[in-house]
Motif scaffolding. Structure first.
Motif, PDB file in Angstrom:
ATOM      1  N   ASP A  51       0.795  -1.091   0.125  1.00 37.94           N
ATOM      2  CA  ASP A  51       0.291   0.028  -0.155  1.00 37.94           C
ATOM      3  C   ASP A  51       0.878   1.441   0.241  1.00 37.94           C
ATOM      4  OD1 ASP A  51       0.956  -0.244   2.645  1.00 37.94           O
ATOM      5  OD2 ASP A  51      -0.937  -0.222   3.665  1.00 37.94           O
ATOM      6  N   ILE A  56       4.052  -0.883  -4.491  1.00 39.11           N
ATOM      7  CA  ILE A  56       3.399  -1.388  -5.796  1.00 39.11           C
ATOM      8  C   ILE A  56       4.252  -1.351  -7.087  1.00 39.11           C
ATOM      9  CG2 ILE A  56       1.287  -0.420  -7.337  1.00 39.11           C
ATOM     10  CD1 ILE A  56       0.299  -1.173  -4.620  1.00 39.11           C
ATOM     11  N   TRP A  60       4.772  -4.769  -9.484  1.00 38.01           N
ATOM     12  CA  TRP A  60       4.299  -4.646 -10.903  1.00 38.01           C
ATOM     13  C   TRP A  60       5.563  -5.104 -11.546  1.00 38.01           C
ATOM     14  CZ3 TRP A  60       0.054  -5.394 -12.922  1.00 38.01           C
ATOM     15  CH2 TRP A  60      -1.174  -4.967 -12.297  1.00 38.01           C
ATOM     16  N   ARG A  78      -2.362  -0.586 -12.530  1.00 38.25           N
ATOM     17  CA  ARG A  78      -1.330   0.267 -12.075  1.00 38.25           C
ATOM     18  C   ARG A  78      -1.535   1.280 -11.066  1.00 38.25           C
ATOM     19  NH1 ARG A  78       3.669  -1.740 -14.427  1.00 38.25           N
ATOM     20  NH2 ARG A  78       3.448  -3.234 -15.896  1.00 38.25           N
ATOM     21  N   VAL A  83      -2.460  -3.092  -3.433  1.00 40.57           N
ATOM     22  CA  VAL A  83      -2.349  -4.585  -4.121  1.00 40.57           C
ATOM     23  C   VAL A  83      -2.352  -5.557  -2.816  1.00 40.57           C
ATOM     24  CG1 VAL A  83      -1.377  -6.122  -5.208  1.00 40.57           C
ATOM     25  CG2 VAL A  83      -1.434  -3.809  -6.243  1.00 40.57           C
ATOM     26  N   THR A 169      -5.954  -5.832  -6.927  1.00 38.24           N
ATOM     27  CA  THR A 169      -5.898  -4.394  -6.875  1.00 38.24           C
ATOM     28  C   THR A 169      -7.312  -3.871  -6.194  1.00 38.24           C
ATOM     29  OG1 THR A 169      -6.939  -4.285  -8.967  1.00 38.24           O
ATOM     30  CG2 THR A 169      -4.666  -4.070  -8.681  1.00 38.24           C
TER      31      THR A 169
END
Length: 208
Positions: A51, A56, A60, A78, A83, A169
């Protein structure tokens, strides 16, 4: 919100604003996940909470094939400020059912008709998705490519016996295009419910 409304409104949200999510709401989402059923009360799950923008970004980077970049599928995802990665642990179930009150001391996986460790973690994920709707937010469950799981584990120090069943997400919904998959429409009860016998479905339709 009434439970029927929560179920009716649940859908996968693929586009978010950058507005942050109240940490207390995330706490509630995760707390509800703990009420999922689990075989033998094994509770062989874990949830990685990401968070911060840095976390994040690392997610990714780890979960996306190198050189893939930002595409139309992931661009909106994104932007989600939270997440959560639900993970299952098969060992916890094998250990639990080798206990004296269960007695499967051979730890033979063939005793399990299906991988309950994944199923139970999936039910915990569904409780999170429903809680998100009840909180007026959006969420999307999607898979982590198998070939990216080692990179994911390395990035976040995840033990080898915990396997991500996907990622969720969470954020405030932004307008987005309807998924092409939705054009298929939902199957009706008559298409999926077999009353008493598999071949009863045509009779059910005729009776109506």
């Amino acid at each position: 919100m009434e439970f029927a409304d929560v179920v009716r409104r649940r859908r996968m949200v693929r586009n978010y604003t950058t507005e942050p999510v109240d940490p207390g709401v995330v706490d509630q989402i995760l707390q509800h996940a703990l009420h999922a059923p689990s075989a033998g009360f094994s509770q062989g799950w874990a949830f990685l909470r990401l968070d911060t923008p840095e976390q994040i970004h690392v997610f990714w980077d780890a979960a996306t094939p190198p050189g893939a970049g930002v595409d139309s599928w992931s661009e909106g995802l994104r932007r989600a400020p939270v997440v959560i990665v639900p993970m299952s642990c098969k060992r916890a179930y094998l250990d639990r059912y080798a206990a004296p009150d269960k007695g499967w001391t051979d730890r033979d996986e063939s005793r399990w008709p299906v991988p309950y460790w994944d199923i139970d973690t999936g039910m915990a994920a569904l409780l999170m998705l429903l809680t998100v709707v009840d909180e007026g937010l959006g969420a999307c469950f999607f898979g982590v490519p198998p070939e990216r799981i080692p990179a994911f584990r390395d990035a976040f120090g995840v033990p080898e016996d915990y396997t991500p069943i996907g990622a969720i997400t969470i954020g405030h919904r932004a307008p987005d295009r309807r998924s092409p998959s939705l054009k298929r429409g939902r199957r009706g009860l008559d298409d999926v419910v077999h009353h008493g016998h598999w071949n009863s479905l045509p009779n059910l339709r005729e009776a109506r």
